[in-house]
Design an enzyme around this catalytic site. Sequence first.
Site, PDB file in Angstrom:
ATOM      1  N   ALA A 188       0.831  -1.208   0.000  1.00  0.00           N
ATOM      2  CA  ALA A 188       0.000   0.000   0.000  1.00  0.00           C
ATOM      3  C   ALA A 188       0.861   1.252   0.000  1.00  0.00           C
ATOM      4  O   ALA A 188       0.592   2.216  -0.725  1.00  0.00           O
ATOM      5  CB  ALA A 188      -0.939   0.001   1.201  1.00  0.00           C
ATOM      6  N   ASP A 189       1.910   1.259   0.810  1.00  0.00           N
ATOM      7  CA  ASP A 189       2.838   2.394   0.828  1.00  0.00           C
ATOM      8  C   ASP A 189       3.506   2.561  -0.534  1.00  0.00           C
ATOM      9  O   ASP A 189       3.602   3.682  -1.065  1.00  0.00           O
ATOM     10  CB  ASP A 189       3.918   2.165   1.886  1.00  0.00           C
ATOM     11  CG  ASP A 189       3.427   2.437   3.291  1.00  0.00           C
ATOM     12  OD1 ASP A 189       2.836   3.501   3.510  1.00  0.00           O
ATOM     13  OD2 ASP A 189       3.643   1.590   4.162  1.00  0.00           O
ATOM     14  N   LEU A 190       4.006   1.469  -1.081  1.00  0.00           N
ATOM     15  CA  LEU A 190       4.747   1.546  -2.341  1.00  0.00           C
ATOM     16  C   LEU A 190       3.852   1.996  -3.485  1.00  0.00           C
ATOM     17  O   LEU A 190       4.242   2.839  -4.308  1.00  0.00           O
ATOM     18  CB  LEU A 190       5.376   0.191  -2.648  1.00  0.00           C
ATOM     19  CG  LEU A 190       6.431  -0.273  -1.635  1.00  0.00           C
ATOM     20  CD1 LEU A 190       6.815  -1.719  -1.891  1.00  0.00           C
ATOM     21  CD2 LEU A 190       7.659   0.620  -1.680  1.00  0.00           C
ATOM     22  N   SER A 192       1.032   3.753  -3.272  1.00  0.00           N
ATOM     23  CA  SER A 192       0.618   5.153  -3.130  1.00  0.00           C
ATOM     24  C   SER A 192       1.762   6.084  -3.495  1.00  0.00           C
ATOM     25  O   SER A 192       1.538   7.168  -4.068  1.00  0.00           O
ATOM     26  CB  SER A 192       0.090   5.435  -1.722  1.00  0.00           C
ATOM     27  OG  SER A 192       1.039   5.091  -0.740  1.00  0.00           O
ATOM     28  N   GLY A 193       3.012   5.673  -3.213  1.00  0.00           N
ATOM     29  CA  GLY A 193       4.147   6.455  -3.662  1.00  0.00           C
ATOM     30  C   GLY A 193       4.246   6.491  -5.174  1.00  0.00           C
ATOM     31  O   GLY A 193       4.518   7.539  -5.777  1.00  0.00           O
TER      32      GLY A 193
END
Length: 409
Positions: A188-190, A192-193
């Site tokens: 999810a972090d990757l 969204s980045g």
Amino acid sequence: MTAPTETLETAPVRQATGGPLAGRLVVDLSRALAGPHAAMMMGDLGARVIKIENPGTGDDTRGWGPPFVGPGDDPQATYFLSCNRNKESLALDLKSDDGRTILRQLLERADVVVENFRPGVLDRLGFGTEAMHAINPGLVILSITGFGHDGPESHRSGYDQILQGEVGLMSLTGSGPDDPQRVGVPIADLLSGMYGAYGVVAALLERERTGQGQVVRTSLLASLVGVHAFQGTKVTVAGEAPEAQGNHHPSIAPYGLFRCRNGSVQISVGSEKLWSAFAQAFGLDPAADGLATNADRVRNRTQVIELVESAFAGHEAEPLLAKLASAGIPAGKVRSLKEVYEWPQVASQGLLAEVDHPVLGPVTLPGSPLRFFDNVVGAESTRRTHTAPPLLNQHNDGIRAWLAAGEEH
């Protein structure tokens, strides 16, 4: 974890040497992974990225470990190293007059700001979106949150695994419906980045036409919904509820991980032509009852798995992969990450970035997944020279000197 010597503290400020975003300045106010990953992607593309960190402690990921590497009195977190290459570090207390002044000077010169504070935090510091655009109307502001910037749950803190569960990804991942599993990286972090960097590039392109900056918003929630793909339309169009099915594709068969004599292999039989070739190679009847079409095989997945594993039972993995390749069947092994970074194909794609770290010396980092080629002579123009993730406040003197020179002129 500050720069240990005067030489490092006064090191020349890095200037981007090329790339599609060369000449652009990115101020990275973000912490942890989503925002830093977006800013790192821009740095890979040639932008100059100045990372603003809290004095004394820096980005949270400087303390996320083990593993830590390097000397005992200055340990470096490999987590931080994964998402901060091609950046400069400046420690600022944004509650102080000095910190606010320096940030304002950076914003006056910046093309992009990246932030992932909870909604309202930057407003309280005096740097909300309206305030930043008053300083620099051409600024593109990338803002990443956990659950979105508005709506009934916008106030919630967003952490990757929590979002993987909340947004249904864990319900699709695991051996079955009663075995929800997280994806092995903070996806999810990757994502969204990545979505954020993509949005920034689009906003910069639009700024060429309008002369105005804008706000680009995404979230961990949005990034995962954005990749639901065919599983999403299974819900919204077909009205069905997808469930985890282990290592087998929910809509294609045979497609997945299959056991053989001494291990397992993966195959992807994604068309009827491939099914006919596969059946011929392993002595199967492609038109047998329940196997003639992909829809039949998906409905009879258990039977198909048993049939394929029976055909593979007499084969060891490496000869089996060779036989599959000879038959034209897409297939592969399951590699450990150690094996991946030793794989010549990975090196051939520029996916290993060699950098010289001021504490660790020469280290190898996972590299950028993008490559660029000149359309006139066809030569590759991908950036190959990278700088190591910085020590905390490593570029303080150089950045301040650059700002002061700008004020004088």
